[in-house]
Design a protein around this motif. Structure first.
Motif, mmCIF file in Angstrom:
data_model
loop_
_atom_site.group_PDB
_atom_site.id
_atom_site.type_symbol
_atom_site.label_atom_id
_atom_site.label_comp_id
_atom_site.label_asym_id
_atom_site.label_seq_id
_atom_site.Cartn_x
_atom_site.Cartn_y
_atom_site.Cartn_z
ATOM 1 N N SER A 1 0.876 -1.066 -0.082
ATOM 2 C CA SER A 1 0.065 0.100 0.068
ATOM 3 C C SER A 1 0.910 1.168 -0.143
ATOM 4 C CB SER A 1 -0.899 0.050 1.367
ATOM 5 O OG SER A 1 -1.808 -1.168 1.234
ATOM 6 N N LYS A 2 1.907 1.187 0.875
ATOM 7 C CA LYS A 2 2.854 2.449 0.847
ATOM 8 C C LYS A 2 3.413 2.655 -0.542
ATOM 9 C CE LYS A 2 4.899 5.660 3.522
ATOM 10 N NZ LYS A 2 5.854 4.960 4.458
ATOM 11 N N LEU A 3 3.768 1.560 -0.997
ATOM 12 C CA LEU A 3 4.613 1.813 -2.249
ATOM 13 C C LEU A 3 3.683 2.218 -3.426
ATOM 14 C CD1 LEU A 3 7.203 -1.186 -2.414
ATOM 15 C CD2 LEU A 3 7.548 1.362 -2.216
ATOM 16 N N GLY A 4 2.474 1.674 -3.229
ATOM 17 C CA GLY A 4 1.436 2.059 -4.247
ATOM 18 C C GLY A 4 1.186 3.801 -4.162
ATOM 19 N N VAL A 5 1.064 4.037 -3.000
ATOM 20 C CA VAL A 5 0.793 5.803 -2.782
ATOM 21 C C VAL A 5 1.991 6.391 -3.676
ATOM 22 C CG1 VAL A 5 0.961 7.723 -1.349
ATOM 23 C CG2 VAL A 5 -0.356 5.607 -0.601
ATOM 24 N N TYR A 6 3.202 6.070 -3.309
ATOM 25 C CA TYR A 6 4.447 6.510 -3.955
ATOM 26 C C TYR A 6 4.443 6.440 -5.423
ATOM 27 C CZ TYR A 6 5.953 9.260 0.287
ATOM 28 O OH TYR A 6 6.094 10.033 1.278
ATOM 29 N N ASN A 7 4.254 5.168 -5.897
ATOM 30 C CA ASN A 7 4.145 4.891 -7.488
ATOM 31 C C ASN A 7 2.939 5.713 -8.096
ATOM 32 O OD1 ASN A 7 6.322 2.989 -8.114
ATOM 33 N ND2 ASN A 7 5.346 1.576 -6.638
ATOM 34 N N THR A 8 1.963 5.809 -7.308
ATOM 35 C CA THR A 8 1.006 6.748 -7.967
ATOM 36 C C THR A 8 1.339 8.282 -8.081
ATOM 37 O OG1 THR A 8 -0.871 5.321 -7.021
ATOM 38 C CG2 THR A 8 -1.410 7.699 -7.608
ATOM 39 N N LEU A 9 2.204 8.805 -7.242
ATOM 40 C CA LEU A 9 2.860 9.991 -7.273
ATOM 41 C C LEU A 9 3.763 10.154 -8.559
ATOM 42 C CD1 LEU A 9 2.973 12.971 -6.085
ATOM 43 C CD2 LEU A 9 4.815 12.029 -4.619
ATOM 44 N N PHE A 10 4.402 9.028 -8.654
ATOM 45 C CA PHE A 10 5.566 8.927 -9.605
ATOM 46 C C PHE A 10 4.808 8.753 -11.047
ATOM 47 C CE2 PHE A 10 8.402 6.337 -12.251
ATOM 48 C CZ PHE A 10 9.600 6.954 -12.115
ATOM 49 N N GLY A 11 3.784 8.215 -11.010
ATOM 50 C CA GLY A 11 2.904 7.892 -12.155
ATOM 51 C C GLY A 11 2.392 9.466 -12.668
ATOM 52 N N ALA A 12 2.043 10.126 -11.927
ATOM 53 C CA ALA A 12 1.471 11.586 -12.158
ATOM 54 C C ALA A 12 2.678 12.221 -12.739
ATOM 55 C CB ALA A 12 1.228 12.237 -10.607
ATOM 56 N N GLY A 13 3.742 12.283 -12.447
ATOM 57 C CA GLY A 13 4.823 12.874 -12.969
ATOM 58 C C GLY A 13 5.181 12.176 -14.277
ATOM 59 N N LEU A 14 5.227 11.087 -14.525
ATOM 60 C CA LEU A 14 5.475 10.370 -15.824
ATOM 61 C C LEU A 14 4.451 10.931 -16.671
ATOM 62 C CD1 LEU A 14 6.602 6.758 -14.917
ATOM 63 C CD2 LEU A 14 8.092 8.465 -15.965
ATOM 64 N N THR A 15 3.212 11.008 -16.296
ATOM 65 C CA THR A 15 2.111 11.452 -17.251
ATOM 66 C C THR A 15 2.326 12.773 -17.656
ATOM 67 O OG1 THR A 15 0.780 9.723 -16.039
ATOM 68 C CG2 THR A 15 -0.319 11.438 -17.329
ATOM 69 N N ALA A 16 2.616 13.633 -16.656
ATOM 70 C CA ALA A 16 2.550 15.082 -17.067
ATOM 71 C C ALA A 16 3.673 15.330 -17.946
ATOM 72 C CB ALA A 16 2.561 15.871 -15.670
ATOM 73 N N GLY A 17 4.921 14.914 -17.534
ATOM 74 C CA GLY A 17 6.160 15.254 -18.256
ATOM 75 C C GLY A 17 6.271 15.189 -19.692
ATOM 76 N N PRO A 18 5.862 14.246 -20.405
ATOM 77 C CA PRO A 18 5.747 14.210 -21.814
ATOM 78 C C PRO A 18 4.980 15.044 -22.630
ATOM 79 C CG PRO A 18 5.867 11.795 -21.056
ATOM 80 C CD PRO A 18 5.478 12.937 -19.846
ATOM 81 N N ILE A 19 3.453 15.326 -21.789
ATOM 82 C CA ILE A 19 2.722 16.090 -22.609
ATOM 83 C C ILE A 19 3.113 17.607 -22.557
ATOM 84 C CG2 ILE A 19 1.193 16.360 -20.541
ATOM 85 C CD1 ILE A 19 0.161 16.140 -24.354
ATOM 86 N N MET A 20 3.682 17.831 -21.199
ATOM 87 C CA MET A 20 4.055 19.232 -21.258
ATOM 88 C C MET A 20 5.266 19.507 -22.115
ATOM 89 S SD MET A 20 4.135 20.030 -17.115
ATOM 90 C CE MET A 20 5.382 18.818 -16.692
ATOM 91 N N ALA A 21 6.220 18.623 -22.041
ATOM 92 C CA ALA A 21 7.573 18.933 -22.947
ATOM 93 C C ALA A 21 7.028 18.974 -24.475
ATOM 94 C CB ALA A 21 8.469 17.612 -22.846
ATOM 95 N N GLY A 22 6.089 18.136 -24.799
ATOM 96 C CA GLY A 22 5.622 18.236 -26.334
ATOM 97 C C GLY A 22 4.921 19.302 -26.686
ATOM 98 N N PHE A 23 4.017 19.708 -25.912
ATOM 99 C CA PHE A 23 3.479 21.069 -26.185
ATOM 100 C C PHE A 23 4.437 22.358 -25.972
ATOM 101 C CE2 PHE A 23 -0.777 19.016 -25.141
ATOM 102 C CZ PHE A 23 -1.269 19.028 -26.435
ATOM 103 N N ALA A 24 5.067 22.145 -25.372
ATOM 104 C CA ALA A 24 6.204 23.547 -25.077
ATOM 105 C C ALA A 24 7.413 23.404 -26.308
ATOM 106 C CB ALA A 24 6.927 23.183 -23.817
ATOM 107 N N SER A 25 7.354 22.112 -26.777
ATOM 108 C CA SER A 25 8.350 22.035 -27.836
ATOM 109 C C SER A 25 7.822 22.612 -29.109
ATOM 110 C CB SER A 25 8.807 20.612 -28.075
ATOM 111 O OG SER A 25 9.653 20.151 -27.051
ATOM 112 N N ASP A 26 6.498 22.445 -29.141
ATOM 113 C CA ASP A 26 5.833 22.948 -30.435
ATOM 114 C C ASP A 26 5.534 24.274 -30.428
ATOM 115 O OD1 ASP A 26 5.466 20.610 -32.076
ATOM 116 O OD2 ASP A 26 3.633 19.913 -31.144
#
Length: 387
Positions: free
Chosen positions: A330-355
């Motif tokens: 459960s504890k790792l699940g919480v932090y992996n969820t937070l990690f997943g939020a960063g993984l999800t946000a990073g590429p789309i932010m970088a993609g739009f910023a690049s264009d």
């Protein structure tokens, strides 16, 4: 090393080889074969990581109740399918859909591997050492994979590469099945109410450890960009697919050498180690922004490799510190969820910023943010191993 850790490490190495063979090429495939722009490349990366934003907490709950090897096996089987099916992709929409499946597969594979390592480790210091073995095996596989991919691409096309990467992934079924006797939960708990209180638990963890949460987010965002957008950036400044695979070979060497030589020693200095990792990432980002030669990319990606190999084992040790084995999932699940939020946000932010602002803009932004963050952590340190 006990048998469970060895089997998880073998599984990790095989999966790492498969990922190393194909994942650095997916953004290039999208740009060259499917004529995707940077926004679409970023979106492909985002949907790949989106399941990792939502699934790990719920997977963590399941891991505290089910045999961990079953969850691990299901992740590998879904990975085999989602990678093989890339060989039939003809549009960016299809690619996005199948990358979602890959994200679900990874959300099953990675947390189950972490928990298998944790419950089969006798003490906190042994957990950090064993997770370093697991990550080293992954990195070794991810280091070898791009070289294999480079050879395949010199003789065949993208589609054959995806098929052979899926076949390689299938080999990991064997060690995952052998892990069955090591994966049973210590207790069967009935507090499924935890599923409904996941967001509250996540908020509490962030409130209690804001700097650790911030570090994990910065690590996840930049890591997602390096995997999902950075290859397309390298391709646009004239690197070939074979050279890009070679860059990720350097990435793997750097990560493996760091784990081998530094992580065990530096892990005792939790906040200092993570500040160092952020600084290293920031330096790699400014090099990527200011110079686009093959040599500069090699230096940058080596720095990214060094920093990611510090980030993960150290943050894993801080997250699992003083956590009972029955609650590790459960504890790792919480932090992996937070990690997943960063993984999800990073590429789309970088993609739009690049264009919108130019392909190098995200790397300048990550340099500025990382430099400020590392300075703040260093100035406001609480002491060794306290975040």
């Amino acid at each position: 090393m006990n048998h469970a850790v060895l089997l998880v490490a073998i599984c990790s190495a095989i999966v790492g080889i498969s990922y190393g063979m194909h994942s650095p090429i997916v953004p290039v495939f999208a740009r060259e074969q499917l004529t995707a722009d940077y926004s679409q490349v970023g979106l492909i990366g985002t949907v790949n990581y989106l399941p990792y934003m939502f699934a790990p907490f719920f997977v963590g709950i399941l891991l505290d109740r089910l045999n961990k090897s079953y969850v691990l096996l299901s992740g590998i089987l879904l990975n085999v399918f989602s990678i093989f099916i890339l060989s039939s992709v003809q549009s960016t929409l299809e690619l996005m859909f199948f990358r979602v499946l890959t994200g679900v597969a990874h959300a099953l594979f990675w947390p189950s591997s972490e928990v298998l390592i944790s419950i089969n480790s006798s003490a906190q210091d042994r957990r950090v050492k064993n997770i370093s073995v697991f990550v080293a095996a992954w990195i070794l596989g991810f280091m070898v994979g791009p070289i294999i991919g480079k050879v395949i691409l010199s003789a065949f096309d993208y589609y054959v590469l995806f098929q052979l990467a899926a076949a390689t992934m299938a080999v990991a079924i064997v060690p995952s099945v052998l892990l069955r006797s090591y994966g049973w939960p210590d207790v069967q708990r009935e507090d499924l109410e935890m599923v409904r209180t996941g967001s509250v638990q996540l908020a509490k963890e962030i409130a209690n450890h804001p700097r650790l949460a911030g570090v994990i987010l910065y690590y996840a965002i930049t890591f997602g960009v390096v995997l999902a957008v950075y290859p397309a950036y390298m391709s646009d400044v004239s690197l070939t697919t074979q050279e890009i695979e070679l860059m990720f070979f350097f990435f793997g060497i750097s990560r493996f050498a760091t784990l081998l030589l530094l992580v065990t020693r530096i892990s005792r200095y939790g906040d200092f180690a993570l500040a160092l990792a952020i600084s290293t990432t920031a330096i790699g980002m400014i090099i990527s922004f200011s110079s686009t030669s093959v040599l500069s990319f090699a230096v940058s990606i080596a720095l990214f490799g060094l920093s990611t190999s510090i980030f993960y084992p150290v943050s894993f040790g801080l997250v699992t510190m003083d956590t009972p084995s029955g609650h590790v999932g459960s504890k790792l699940g919480v932090y992996n969820t937070l990690f997943g939020a960063g993984l999800t946000a990073g590429p789309i932010m970088a993609g739009f910023a690049s264009d919108a602002f130019g392909s190098g803009t995200p790397y300048l932004a990550f340099f500025i943010i990382g430099s400020m963050f590392a300075a703040a952590i260093t100035i406001f340190r609480k002491g060794r191993n306290h975040f």
